[in-house]
Design an enzyme around this catalytic site. Sequence first.
Site, PDB file in Angstrom:
ATOM      1  N   GLU A  35       0.825  -1.196   0.000  1.00 25.54           N
ATOM      2  CA  GLU A  35       0.000   0.000   0.000  1.00 25.54           C
ATOM      3  C   GLU A  35       0.865   1.254   0.000  1.00 25.54           C
ATOM      4  O   GLU A  35       1.999   1.251   0.477  1.00 25.54           O
ATOM      5  CB  GLU A  35      -0.938   0.027   1.209  1.00 25.54           C
ATOM      6  CG  GLU A  35      -0.272   0.216   2.544  1.00 25.54           C
ATOM      7  CD  GLU A  35      -1.274   0.416   3.663  1.00 25.54           C
ATOM      8  OE1 GLU A  35      -2.355   0.940   3.391  1.00 25.54           O
ATOM      9  OE2 GLU A  35      -0.967   0.041   4.804  1.00 25.54           O
ATOM     10  N   ASP A  86      -0.123  -6.232   1.546  1.00 20.11           N
ATOM     11  CA  ASP A  86       0.069  -5.867   2.950  1.00 20.11           C
ATOM     12  C   ASP A  86      -1.104  -5.039   3.481  1.00 20.11           C
ATOM     13  O   ASP A  86      -0.951  -4.318   4.466  1.00 20.11           O
ATOM     14  CB  ASP A  86       1.400  -5.132   3.163  1.00 20.11           C
ATOM     15  CG  ASP A  86       1.466  -3.774   2.475  1.00 20.11           C
ATOM     16  OD1 ASP A  86       0.516  -3.403   1.763  1.00 20.11           O
ATOM     17  OD2 ASP A  86       2.490  -3.076   2.667  1.00 20.11           O
ATOM     18  N   ILE A 139       6.722   0.829  16.172  1.00 16.42           N
ATOM     19  CA  ILE A 139       6.654   2.115  15.473  1.00 16.42           C
ATOM     20  C   ILE A 139       7.929   2.913  15.720  1.00 16.42           C
ATOM     21  O   ILE A 139       8.488   3.533  14.808  1.00 16.42           O
ATOM     22  CB  ILE A 139       5.408   2.909  15.928  1.00 16.42           C
ATOM     23  CG1 ILE A 139       4.142   2.266  15.361  1.00 16.42           C
ATOM     24  CG2 ILE A 139       5.500   4.368  15.475  1.00 16.42           C
ATOM     25  CD1 ILE A 139       2.857   2.917  15.833  1.00 16.42           C
TER      26      ILE A 139
END
Length: 216
Positions: A35, A86, A139
Site C-alpha cells: 500500500e 500488505d 513504530i
Amino acid sequence: MAEVPFIAIEGPIGIGKTSLAKKLAAHFDFHLLKEIVEENPFLGKFYDDIDEWSFQTEMFFLCNRFKQLEDIERKYLTKSKAVIADYHISKNMIFAKRTLQADKFEKYEQIYHILTKDMPVPNMMIYLHASLDTILHRIKLRGREIEQNIKPTYLAQLAQDYEDYMNEFELLHPDIPVIRINGDNMDFIRHQDDLNKIIDQAHRQLKTVVSTRTKA
C-alpha cells in the site's frame, strides 16, 4: 478451475504487515502488493490534527488503493498469478469510522461502496495483532518521522477497532480463512522459527483454498 491465491495481511499501524508480506511473497514467489503510505501528502497533517485532515487523508488512500487493486486484477489475478498484499481495502472503513465526523463519513461510505463493489476479494487473511506496548515499540523502531506524533490513545482505539472488525469479518465470511498472529508472542523478523510457523499455517490454508475451489 482452481482459484488464484490472493492473500491480504492486516493489523494496526506498525505491527509488521509489510515485513511479513515481503517474506511470504519471497517464499511463495507471489507478486507483492504494497500500500501507498508515505506518499500520502496529507498524512503528516493528519497525525497533527485528525479532525481537520481526516477526510482528505482517507480519500487519498481510498483512491490509490482502488487503483492498485484494479491494476492487480488486470495484470495478475486474471492471468492466474498469485498475489500477497500488505493490506485489505476494507481497512479504509476501519479508519474512516474512527476519524470522520458523521456527515463526512456518510459521503465517504457512499464513495467507498461504489468504488469497491467489483473489486477482487482476498481468499485468505492474515491478521497481526499485539499489545499497545508492542505496537509503540515497533513504530519507534522503524522510525518513520510522520508516525512519531501518533497518540497512544489513538493507537489503542485503532487496535480495538481492528479486533472488532476481524471478529465480524470471520462471521460474515466463513469461507475465507483467517490466520491470527499474536505479535507479543511471535517475532517473525528476528526469529526464523516464528516465520516458519506462519509459513506452515499459510501452506495448509492455501491447500484448503485451492482444493475447495477446485472441487466446487
